[in-house]
Design a protein around this motif. Structure first.
Motif, mmCIF file in Angstrom:
data_model
loop_
_atom_site.group_PDB
_atom_site.id
_atom_site.type_symbol
_atom_site.label_atom_id
_atom_site.label_comp_id
_atom_site.label_asym_id
_atom_site.label_seq_id
_atom_site.Cartn_x
_atom_site.Cartn_y
_atom_site.Cartn_z
ATOM 1 N N LYS A 208 41.421 -10.812 34.813
ATOM 2 C CA LYS A 208 42.369 -11.062 35.908
ATOM 3 C C LYS A 208 42.247 -9.972 36.981
ATOM 4 C CE LYS A 208 47.278 -11.970 36.782
ATOM 5 N NZ LYS A 208 47.359 -11.144 37.968
ATOM 6 N N ALA A 209 42.174 -8.694 36.526
ATOM 7 C CA ALA A 209 42.102 -7.579 37.480
ATOM 8 C C ALA A 209 40.826 -7.661 38.316
ATOM 9 C CB ALA A 209 42.172 -6.252 36.721
ATOM 10 N N ALA A 210 39.697 -7.957 37.648
ATOM 11 C CA ALA A 210 38.420 -8.029 38.377
ATOM 12 C C ALA A 210 38.413 -9.205 39.347
ATOM 13 C CB ALA A 210 37.275 -8.155 37.383
ATOM 14 N N GLU A 211 38.947 -10.341 38.915
ATOM 15 C CA GLU A 211 38.976 -11.518 39.780
ATOM 16 C C GLU A 211 39.888 -11.287 40.984
ATOM 17 O OE1 GLU A 211 39.921 -16.319 39.498
ATOM 18 O OE2 GLU A 211 39.672 -15.156 37.646
ATOM 19 N N ASP A 212 41.032 -10.657 40.758
ATOM 20 C CA ASP A 212 41.961 -10.358 41.858
ATOM 21 C C ASP A 212 41.320 -9.431 42.879
ATOM 22 O OD1 ASP A 212 43.812 -11.930 40.646
ATOM 23 O OD2 ASP A 212 45.049 -10.284 39.845
ATOM 24 N N LEU A 213 40.473 -8.537 42.396
ATOM 25 C CA LEU A 213 39.806 -7.599 43.308
ATOM 26 C C LEU A 213 38.702 -8.318 44.101
ATOM 27 C CD1 LEU A 213 39.235 -4.646 44.299
ATOM 28 C CD2 LEU A 213 37.654 -4.456 42.377
ATOM 29 N N PHE A 214 37.849 -9.065 43.424
ATOM 30 C CA PHE A 214 36.680 -9.660 44.071
ATOM 31 C C PHE A 214 37.035 -10.850 44.959
ATOM 32 C CE2 PHE A 214 33.613 -8.131 40.492
ATOM 33 C CZ PHE A 214 33.760 -6.837 40.959
ATOM 34 N N ASN B 210 39.056 -11.034 47.232
ATOM 35 C CA ASN B 210 39.301 -10.576 48.605
ATOM 36 C C ASN B 210 38.051 -10.005 49.262
ATOM 37 O OD1 ASN B 210 42.092 -11.194 48.507
ATOM 38 N ND2 ASN B 210 42.448 -9.328 47.304
ATOM 39 N N ILE B 211 36.905 -10.043 48.539
ATOM 40 C CA ILE B 211 35.661 -9.496 49.098
ATOM 41 C C ILE B 211 34.712 -10.655 49.414
ATOM 42 C CG2 ILE B 211 33.720 -7.929 48.695
ATOM 43 C CD1 ILE B 211 35.465 -6.445 46.655
ATOM 44 N N ARG B 212 34.245 -10.674 50.646
ATOM 45 C CA ARG B 212 33.388 -11.768 51.105
ATOM 46 C C ARG B 212 32.041 -11.729 50.371
ATOM 47 N NH1 ARG B 212 32.740 -12.266 57.442
ATOM 48 N NH2 ARG B 212 34.979 -12.627 57.168
ATOM 49 N N GLY B 213 31.575 -12.909 49.967
ATOM 50 C CA GLY B 213 30.251 -13.011 49.342
ATOM 51 C C GLY B 213 30.255 -12.749 47.842
ATOM 52 N N TYR B 214 31.452 -12.703 47.236
ATOM 53 C CA TYR B 214 31.534 -12.384 45.802
ATOM 54 C C TYR B 214 31.888 -13.610 44.950
ATOM 55 C CZ TYR B 214 30.783 -7.355 45.699
ATOM 56 O OH TYR B 214 30.219 -6.109 45.734
ATOM 57 N N ASN B 215 31.599 -14.804 45.504
ATOM 58 C CA ASN B 215 31.928 -16.024 44.749
ATOM 59 C C ASN B 215 31.161 -16.112 43.425
ATOM 60 O OD1 ASN B 215 33.756 -16.903 46.627
ATOM 61 N ND2 ASN B 215 32.247 -18.081 47.807
ATOM 62 N N LYS B 216 29.877 -15.651 43.455
ATOM 63 C CA LYS B 216 29.085 -15.693 42.220
ATOM 64 C C LYS B 216 29.699 -14.796 41.148
ATOM 65 C CE LYS B 216 24.518 -16.978 43.915
ATOM 66 N NZ LYS B 216 23.094 -16.593 43.991
ATOM 67 N N ARG B 217 30.165 -13.613 41.615
ATOM 68 C CA ARG B 217 30.763 -12.677 40.636
ATOM 69 C C ARG B 217 32.063 -13.251 40.057
ATOM 70 N NH1 ARG B 217 26.544 -11.100 41.978
ATOM 71 N NH2 ARG B 217 26.199 -12.481 40.186
ATOM 72 N N ILE B 218 32.817 -13.953 40.935
ATOM 73 C CA ILE B 218 34.073 -14.562 40.463
ATOM 74 C C ILE B 218 33.763 -15.637 39.430
ATOM 75 C CG2 ILE B 218 36.051 -15.971 41.144
ATOM 76 C CD1 ILE B 218 35.995 -14.453 43.846
ATOM 77 N N ASN B 219 32.721 -16.429 39.656
ATOM 78 C CA ASN B 219 32.300 -17.445 38.670
ATOM 79 C C ASN B 219 31.848 -16.792 37.374
ATOM 80 O OD1 ASN B 219 32.873 -19.599 40.375
ATOM 81 N ND2 ASN B 219 30.812 -19.602 41.283
ATOM 82 N N ASP B 220 31.115 -15.686 37.520
ATOM 83 C CA ASP B 220 30.682 -14.937 36.324
ATOM 84 C C ASP B 220 31.899 -14.499 35.499
ATOM 85 O OD1 ASP B 220 28.041 -15.185 37.007
ATOM 86 O OD2 ASP B 220 27.895 -13.202 37.959
ATOM 87 N N ILE B 221 32.907 -13.980 36.208
ATOM 88 C CA ILE B 221 34.122 -13.492 35.524
ATOM 89 C C ILE B 221 34.798 -14.635 34.778
ATOM 90 C CG2 ILE B 221 36.455 -12.577 35.879
ATOM 91 C CD1 ILE B 221 35.248 -11.004 38.300
#
Length: 1050
Positions: free
Chosen positions: A227-233, A235-246
């Motif tokens: 949850k913490a990592a997703e909430d952080l990423f 708000n950062i542009r271009g981090y959709n892949k990282r959000i999917n990874d999470i």
């Protein structure tokens, strides 16, 4: 700050890093305690919830940290009033935050110094995390991979069993998996840019995210990583892949992490069991395989902490993966390995002292010699390493010398700092073999001087202190599962860990954590003892039932069937099942059939293994002895069981027969004695404590004992019914027997008063209990004597005249008519006789029991009593009589009766008057005897050798009351009994001249009383009786009553 001015060797970087790391833990501890206090309504500072200060607190929170105090006097007015008190009470909180800010400044200052000195530790955050790519994946394997690699097994390769276990990265082998995951997850959240550029970093990060759903921040404070990592990423542009990874990793963690860790724990249980078993048999292997031990402890600790953390923070739908009923077994094997390390520490010291001096020193010296460049500072440090190790010897271990290699380890830290400067002459990065060797040496030094610290580092489970509810739940599950109860001792042992989580920067929590460790340890040991006690009680109940089947009363039916079979009589119904004989339960047709008793014994042996596992344990400077808990509970339960087995019902006045109670108690004691086969406890001490208390009126808790219950029953039930005419004492049978009456009694007196029952009573109550019984009987006698004295006083004048007129028949007849309460005197004397008869039965039974148990002592007391010279001082004689009476021996003068009657002395009456009343009492009884002849119930029965109205008990009452009274008043017992005999003979001879058949109905039966009185008395003789009462009358009386008895029978 000029870079050229600072010299790395002068900045004490190693020392500062060490101190600040420790101080950081202290700061976290203090902040944790503040957070917990503020979150608890009971512990929260009152100022934060005071309604008067509510507006001020809201204002400060809204404006914090830029609070303007000058222009806001209205909101802060109340705060100003209580300023001094608030400052005083919140000083600890304030200084904690000041210390945190100072700590932050010190850390920043140190990092700046490291930067200015151009020190390159190879720990720039991203590089440091990438360096875990070899360590973390190797530690984060599945249970099947561990199993295939035969991880932690000493016997998988017997040929290499004695080879030392080591690797190039020794400290990383037992490094906490939890710590590595924190570094990876927090590190890459901070340096998230590298996740987009480095596939290795991304793989590491995803692997960590799939292993856990939350991480421990400190103690039981957790951080939900996805949850913490997703909430952080987000708000950062271009981090959709990282959000999917999470999200993918979160799904994997929820669905697979639980089962993966469950399988790991399952593997570790068997691996640690094997390791502990081999090391207990061959403790010498702790030397070469020490690394295996600490790896095993670290792996198990990581899995337990993971389970504890996630069980509290996972969705309920996947709860099954987070309930481990076998967790106690894993903790137990950890404790067993810890115990091996503590016990065989000197074995490990001997091994590694030789290793350091004979191998490590030589190899390190060669490495140093082969260095192409070695500056002076580095050379001095490495030379000191070699010299320190070379100087070691086994004799130091044998002499008990205390080793301390902390300086050496700090020097290695310093050396790393010196060789990590960007332009250092000797770069550690270029000499990796030196680094590997030094890491190995540091591990070896810890095996010599820091075994306890290593145990804390790899297997500390003090986190359970902060998960009390889960801790208690695990313990209850362990006790409920029979196969796990043998490991229950692991829970109180864990309480010894708790104090290791305290920190010197937060001393105020020591007392709180110490108290929690004591209360939990006490609760666990108490519950274990209770469980064992309950199992023992169930076994005792089963055994008592089996013993009850062997009681004589149960054989009547069997005998009856045998007799009927012999006489070919058909009794009972045809379809009636044949009664099982005792012992059938021991016949086994199939070994697989398990009885309830088998299950109880198995469960008890498992639990007793746990209780007996350690003799004692020290928790916060308090010593706990598990066996004493069991002993204490057994004492309490044994006490309650004995009293309970009497089955005393106050409403119905029912009570168990002494023989049946004795059988049950012996069955109970047999089971308790068998406990010594399971646990090293002194069960004899339990018996002594409990059974001795049962010989007193009340036990140590102020509860009634079997002594008080049986004493009350015999006095208030059996003897009271004798007084009511429902029961008679049969001397021929030496028992009290029920008489045929309209209202049948609920008990059979003979079954409670015959020889076997009285012996059983003596076995149960012992000499002390029988003495209490005697004293209670004597108290009742003394109350009857007090009433008799009152009757004497009422008739004193008449009795005085009768005493001197026994040879004047006419005058005696006239005086007798003036006497009042004649029947009352005889009735009370009969009651006294009945009580004394019962006491003689009890004393005889006590003598038989003591003669069996202590024959030599009893014979010595008997010899002592029989050879008291007549001229002996009465006080000395009474002491001997008291000793004899305590052993159940009959005495001429009953000491208990003397003591009871002595307490009656009235202050208003002179000794002479008391003596006169005693004399007149004997006169009263003597002249009253003829009235018994008119009573229908006074007929003598040869079959019972007595009278149905118990007047034969008068013989004992007259003799013993006379002996006691005239001992107290220092009169001549013989003279007074002679006087009694003369008066009684004269009075009875008169009824021989009576013609009224009603008055003389049972004259012959009453004549026999004179013979009984003389036979009972140690002071009177038949010659004396012959001089008062013709023996021919006695002979004729015996002939008449026996003839009448035969006629009645016919």
């Amino acid at each position: 700050m000029s870079r050229s001015v600072l010299q790395p060797s002068q900045q004490k970087l190693a020392e500062k890093l060490t101190i600040l790391n420790d101080r950081g833990v202290g700061m976290l501890t203090r902040l944790y305690n503040i957070k917990k206090a503020c979150g608890d309504p009971k512990a929260k500072p009152s100022y934060l919830i005071d309604k008067n200060l509510e507006s001020a607190v809201k204002f400060i929170v809204r404006k914090f940290p830029a609070v303007e105090t000058r222009n806001n006097n209205q909101q802060l007015a109340q705060l100003q009033k209580e300023k001094s008190e608030i400052l005083k009470n919140l000083a600890l909180y304030y200084f904690t935050f000041v210390d945190v800010m100072e700590f932050k400044d010190h850390v920043c200052e140190l990092l700046n110094t490291i930067d200015v000195c151009q020190v390159f530790f190879d720990i720039s955050l991203s590089d440091a995390l990438i360096s875990l790519q070899m360590v973390y994946p190797r530690r984060n394997l599945s249970a099947d991979q561990w199993r295939n690699a035969q991880l932690l097994s000493l016997i998988s390769a017997p040929s290499t069993m004695l080879n030392p276990a080591q690797s190039d990265t020794m400290p990383c082998e037992y490094l906490s998996l939890d710590a590595m995951e924190k570094w990876i997850i927090f590190g890459f959240i901070l340096c998230h840019g590298i996740l987009n550029t480095d596939a290795t970093a991304l793989n590491l990060w995803k692997l960590a995210l799939q292993s856990s759903s939350c991480l421990s921040l400190f103690r039981d404070e957790v951080f939900h990583i996805h949850k913490a990592a997703e909430d952080l990423f987000v708000n950062i542009r271009g981090y959709n892949k990282r959000i999917n990874d999470i999200r993918e990793c979160k799904e994997a963690a929820v669905s697979h992490a639980g089962s993966m860790h469950r399988e790991r724990r399952k593997f570790l249980r068997s691996a640690l069991k094997e390791l502990a078993t081999v090391l207990s048999d061959q403790p010498g292997l702790l030397g070469p395989k020490a690394l295996f031990v600490f790896m095993a402890l670290s792996f198990a600790r990581d899995e337990i902490i993971w389970l504890l953390r996630h069980a509290d923070n996972m969705p309920k739908k996947s709860a099954d993966d987070f309930i481990d009923k076998h967790i106690a077994e894993l903790i137990f094997y950890m404790e067993e390995l810890r115990a091996h390390v503590r016990k065989y520490g000197p074995v490990m010291q001997r091994y590694y002292v030789q290793y350091l001096s004979g191998f490590d020193a030589v190899v390190l010296n060669e490495l140093v010699q082969n260095l192409s460049v070695c500056p002076e500072d580095e050379s001095i440090i490495m030379s000191s390493f070699v010299n320190t190790m070379t100087s070691l010897s086994v004799k130091q271990v044998e002499d008990g010398e205390v080793f301390d290699f902390r300086g050496m380890r700090l020097d290695w830290f310093r050396l790393q700092a010196y060789t990590s400067v960007s332009k250092a002459s000797l770069s550690l990065a270029d000499h990796r073999e030196l680094g590997k060797m030094m890491n190995t040496i540091i591990f070896h030094t810890k095996m010599v001087d820091s075994l306890v610290e290593m145990l804390v580092e790899t297997s500390d489970l003090s986190i359970f202190c902060f998960y009390s509810r889960a801790f208690e739940k695990m313990f209850q599950q362990c006790l409920e599962l029979p196969s796990q109860s043998r490991y229950s001792i692991a829970f109180p042992l864990l309480c010894t860990h708790f104090m290791s989580c305290t920190h010197e920067l937060c001393p105020e929590e020591r007392h709180h954590i110490g108290d929690r460790s004591l209360s939990l340890c006490n609760m666990f040991l108490d519950e274990m003892a209770k469980q064992a006690r309950n199992l023992i009680t169930d076994i005792c109940t089963e055994q008592c039932t089996l013993s009850d089947q062997l009681l004589p009363k149960h054989c009547a039916k069997t005998i009856s069937q045998a007799v009927n079979k012999k006489s070919k009589k058909q009794t009972g119904k045809k379809g009636e099942p044949e009664r099982e004989k005792p012992g059938v339960e021991s016949m086994r047709k199939n070994r697989l059939v398990v009885t309830n008793l088998d299950k109880l014994h198995t469960a008890l042996s498992e639990l007793c293994f746990s209780i007996n596992y350690v003799p004692n344990m020290v928790v916060w400077e308090h010593t706990f002895t598990p066996r004493e808990y069991l002993t204490s509970h057994l004492e309490i339960r044994f006490t309650k069981s004995i009293v309970g087995m009497t089955m005393y019902n106050q409403a119905t006045q029912e009570i168990a027969k002494p023989s049946e109670l004795l059988t049950s108690v012996r069955a109970y004691m047999t089971v308790l004695q068998s406990i010594e086969n399971y646990v090293q406890i002194d069960i004899t001490r339990v018996f002594n404590n409990v059974l001795l208390q049962q010989t007193q009126h009340l036990d140590s808790h102020g509860e009634p004992t079997i002594t008080s219950l049986y004493t009350n029953w015999y006095l208030e039930t059996l003897l009271r019914q004798v007084s009511n005419g429902h029961i008679a004492y049969f001397p021929a049978m030496k028992a009290f027997v029920n008489l045929p009456t309209e209202n049948e009694l609920t008990f059979n007196a003979e079954e409670y008063s015959d020889i076997s029952e009285m012996r059983s009573l003596s076995e149960l109550l012992g000499p002390y209990g029988m003495k209490f019984l005697s004293e209670s009987l004597m108290w009742h006698i003394s109350s009857q004597v007090a009433e008799l004295k009152k009757l004497v006083v009422e008739n004193v004048d008449v009795l005085t005249q009768m005493r001197t007129s026994f040879d004047k028949p006419d005058q005696m007849a006239a005086l007798f008519k003036r006497l009042s309460s004649v029947d009352s005197v005889l009735k009370r004397m009969t009651i006294i006789g009945v009580i004394l008869s019962f006491r003689s039965l009890a004393q005889e039974a006590l003598r038989d029991v003591l003669s069996y148990h202590i024959p030599f002592l009893v014979s010595s007391i008997e010899d002592f009593k029989d050879h008291i010279p007549r001229e002996t001082d009465m006080k000395v004689a009474m002491n001997v009589y008291e000793l004899s009476s305590a052993a159940g021996l009959p005495c001429e003068i009953d000491p208990a009766l003397v003591v009871a009657l002595s307490s009656q002395k009235s202050e208003n009456i002179s000794p002479e008057e008391e003596y006169k009343i005693a004399c007149l009492l004997m006169v009263f009884v003597a002249v009253s005897l003829p009235t018994l002849a008119s009573n229908v119930m006074s007929q003598y029965s040869p079959a019972i050798e007595g009278h149905c109205n118990n007047i034969h008990c008068l013989a004992k009452a007259i003799n013993q009351i006379a002996a006691a009274l005239f001992t107290i008043h220092k009169g001549s017992i013989e003279d007074r009994l002679k006087e009694f005999l003369a008066l009684a003979s004269s009075s009875l001879l008169k009824i021989g001249q009576e013609t009224d058949k009603t008055t003389t109905r049972n004259r012959e039966s009453v004549y026999l009383l004179l013979d009984m009185i003389v036979q009972e008395s140690p002071f009177l003789t038949m010659d004396l009786l012959e001089s008062c009462f013709p023996y021919v009358l006695l002979r004729n009386a015996y002939h008449a009553v026996y003839k009448q008895s035969v006629t009645s029978s016919a």
